[in-house]
Design a protein around this motif. Structure first.
Motif, PDB file in Angstrom:
ATOM      1  N   UNK A 151       0.887  -1.217  -0.078  1.00 12.67           N
ATOM      2  CA  UNK A 151      -0.019  -0.106   0.026  1.00 12.67           C
ATOM      3  C   UNK A 151       1.011   1.356   0.190  1.00 12.67           C
ATOM      4  N   UNK A 152       1.779   1.123   0.715  1.00 10.58           N
ATOM      5  CA  UNK A 152       2.813   2.438   0.705  1.00 10.58           C
ATOM      6  C   UNK A 152       3.413   2.651  -0.489  1.00 10.58           C
ATOM      7  N   UNK A 153       3.808   1.491  -1.263  1.00 11.40           N
ATOM      8  CA  UNK A 153       4.182   2.002  -2.767  1.00 11.40           C
ATOM      9  C   UNK A 153       3.172   2.708  -3.434  1.00 11.40           C
ATOM     10  N   UNK A 154       1.820   2.148  -3.411  1.00 11.16           N
ATOM     11  CA  UNK A 154       0.687   2.947  -4.052  1.00 11.16           C
ATOM     12  C   UNK A 154       0.693   4.015  -3.987  1.00 11.16           C
ATOM     13  N   UNK A 155       0.425   4.576  -2.566  1.00 10.35           N
ATOM     14  CA  UNK A 155       0.494   5.806  -2.088  1.00 10.35           C
ATOM     15  C   UNK A 155       1.505   6.929  -2.468  1.00 10.35           C
ATOM     16  N   UNK A 156       2.660   6.387  -2.713  1.00  8.77           N
ATOM     17  CA  UNK A 156       3.829   7.079  -3.355  1.00  8.77           C
ATOM     18  C   UNK A 156       3.881   7.217  -4.771  1.00  8.77           C
ATOM     19  N   UNK A 157       3.033   6.345  -5.305  1.00 11.91           N
ATOM     20  CA  UNK A 157       2.876   6.594  -6.920  1.00 11.91           C
ATOM     21  C   UNK A 157       3.738   5.677  -7.386  1.00 11.91           C
ATOM     22  N   UNK A 158       4.594   4.576  -6.803  1.00 11.43           N
ATOM     23  CA  UNK A 158       5.468   3.889  -7.436  1.00 11.43           C
ATOM     24  C   UNK A 158       4.764   2.606  -8.158  1.00 11.43           C
ATOM     25  N   UNK A 159       5.005   2.402  -9.459  1.00 16.23           N
ATOM     26  CA  UNK A 159       4.568   1.085 -10.113  1.00 16.23           C
ATOM     27  C   UNK A 159       5.613   0.259  -9.978  1.00 16.23           C
ATOM     28  N   UNK A 160       5.422  -1.032 -10.045  1.00 14.08           N
ATOM     29  CA  UNK A 160       6.364  -2.032  -9.704  1.00 14.08           C
ATOM     30  C   UNK A 160       6.182  -3.217 -10.878  1.00 14.08           C
ATOM     31  N   UNK A 161       7.259  -3.516 -11.149  1.00 15.35           N
ATOM     32  CA  UNK A 161       7.339  -5.014 -11.954  1.00 15.35           C
ATOM     33  C   UNK A 161       8.134  -5.906 -11.449  1.00 15.35           C
ATOM     34  N   UNK A 162       7.620  -7.301 -11.339  1.00 15.40           N
ATOM     35  CA  UNK A 162       8.351  -8.204 -10.606  1.00 15.40           C
ATOM     36  C   UNK A 162       8.929  -9.436 -11.703  1.00 15.40           C
ATOM     37  N   UNK A 163      10.346  -9.820 -11.825  1.00 18.84           N
ATOM     38  CA  UNK A 163      10.587 -10.755 -12.566  1.00 18.84           C
ATOM     39  C   UNK A 163      11.308 -11.893 -11.426  1.00 18.84           C
ATOM     40  N   UNK A 187      11.575  13.150  -0.803  1.00 17.84           N
ATOM     41  CA  UNK A 187      10.232  12.851  -0.811  1.00 17.84           C
ATOM     42  C   UNK A 187       9.394  14.019  -1.719  1.00 17.84           C
ATOM     43  N   UNK A 188       9.940  15.176  -1.659  1.00 18.33           N
ATOM     44  CA  UNK A 188       9.185  16.320  -2.544  1.00 18.33           C
ATOM     45  C   UNK A 188       9.513  15.514  -3.847  1.00 18.33           C
ATOM     46  N   UNK A 189      10.638  15.444  -4.361  1.00 17.15           N
ATOM     47  CA  UNK A 189      10.846  14.832  -5.786  1.00 17.15           C
ATOM     48  C   UNK A 189      10.029  13.581  -6.185  1.00 17.15           C
ATOM     49  N   UNK A 190       9.998  12.769  -5.126  1.00 18.87           N
ATOM     50  CA  UNK A 190       9.182  11.537  -5.793  1.00 18.87           C
ATOM     51  C   UNK A 190       7.817  11.508  -5.459  1.00 18.87           C
ATOM     52  N   UNK A 191       7.147  12.134  -4.425  1.00 19.32           N
ATOM     53  CA  UNK A 191       5.898  12.202  -4.376  1.00 19.32           C
ATOM     54  C   UNK A 191       5.298  13.364  -5.077  1.00 19.32           C
ATOM     55  N   UNK A 192       5.809  14.187  -5.841  1.00 21.53           N
ATOM     56  CA  UNK A 192       5.478  15.167  -6.661  1.00 21.53           C
ATOM     57  C   UNK A 192       5.337  14.824  -8.054  1.00 21.53           C
ATOM     58  N   UNK A 193       5.945  13.631  -8.229  1.00 19.75           N
ATOM     59  CA  UNK A 193       6.279  13.112  -9.683  1.00 19.75           C
ATOM     60  C   UNK A 193       5.274  12.088  -9.990  1.00 19.75           C
TER      61      UNK A 193
END
Length: 249
Positions: free
Chosen positions: A46-58, A200-206
């Motif tokens: 959930x934290x990754x989703x809230x931060x707007x981070x998309x993930x792929x796993x191989x 945090x400013x850079x990641x969360x705003x992007x």
């Protein structure tokens, strides 16, 4: 960058971190190891989703039994990227404990902190790692010792491969590859003199931050024979991760 996006995400993240701290304080003492693992894994997702981070796993992570995950280190996000796959106890530098809020959270998630200025630091950490392996847990290690932009690897410190070697524990390399709008990027990297607040400013705003998490073939698994020397294990793990990073450049 969007100020509104940053404010919304920071607000949601703050609430989620507070809930995480409450869970660590109020629930973890009573829900056992399996319950704590489930909480850690889903909370990280959930934290990754809230931060707007998309993930792929191989690849195929080792999801049961003791294992040492060995990964390159790019961002404070790395801990949650691995926890989202399998609950993992990390070895981290003691400075992280002093980070506002996130430091408390990391400390509450059973992190093993290493005091790099102490002569006995490696010995204490090794004992803590062996306890985790005995309990069939996953331990995460960033053997570069610090973060990098993510295009290449710094030298590996192989000392902390020894506890896994002695405990006859599998060692699995993991490559983290960061992208921004579909291209390899160090946009989210937490490096140099950058403060946590700035990152945090850079990641969360992007938008458009994606991380590929690739689990590679273990460089060693228990087979009845003694493991190779720690330097050889460190070299093999570093080479495996380096090969992936080079292919993605």
């Amino acid at each position: 960058m969007s100020l509104l996006r940053f404010i919304c995400r920071l607000t949601a993240l703050t609430v989620w971190v507070v809930l995480g701290l409450c869970a660590i304080t109020l629930l973890h003492p009573f829900i056992g190891g399996r319950g704590r693992g489930w909480t850690k894994r889903h909370w990280s997702r959930v934290l990754l989703v809230l931060c707007g981070i998309q993930t792929t796993r191989n690849g195929s992570p080792l999801t049961s039994g003791p294992v040492l995950f060995v990964s390159n280190h790019v961002s404070w996000l790395d801990i949650f990227l691995l926890n989202a796959v399998r609950p993992t106890v990390f070895v981290a530098k003691s400075e992280i404990r002093r980070w506002p809020v996130l430091g408390w959270l990391v400390a509450g998630a059973d992190t093993i902190f290493i005091e790099r200025a102490s002569r006995h630091a490696v010995h204490k950490v090794a004992l803590a790692m062996q306890e985790r392996f005995t309990a069939a847990q996953a331990v995460g290690l960033f053997p570069e010792g610090t973060t990098s932009p993510g295009y290449d690897l710094l030298p590996f410190y192989a000392n902390l491969f020894e506890p896994a070697r002695k405990a006859h524990t599998a060692i699995q390399p993991v490559a983290l590859i960061f992208y921004h709008h579909g291209r390899r990027s160090d946009f989210a990297a937490f490096v140099g003199e950058q403060s946590l607040a700035h990152n945090l400013w850079q990641v969360l705003g992007a938008t458009g931050i994606t991380v590929e998490v690739e689990f590679l073939a273990p460089v060693w698994e228990p087979d009845g024979n003694d493991a190779p020397p720690r330097a050889e294990l460190g070299h093999a793990a570093r080479q495996a991760i380096q090969n992936v990073l080079a292919r993605r450049n």
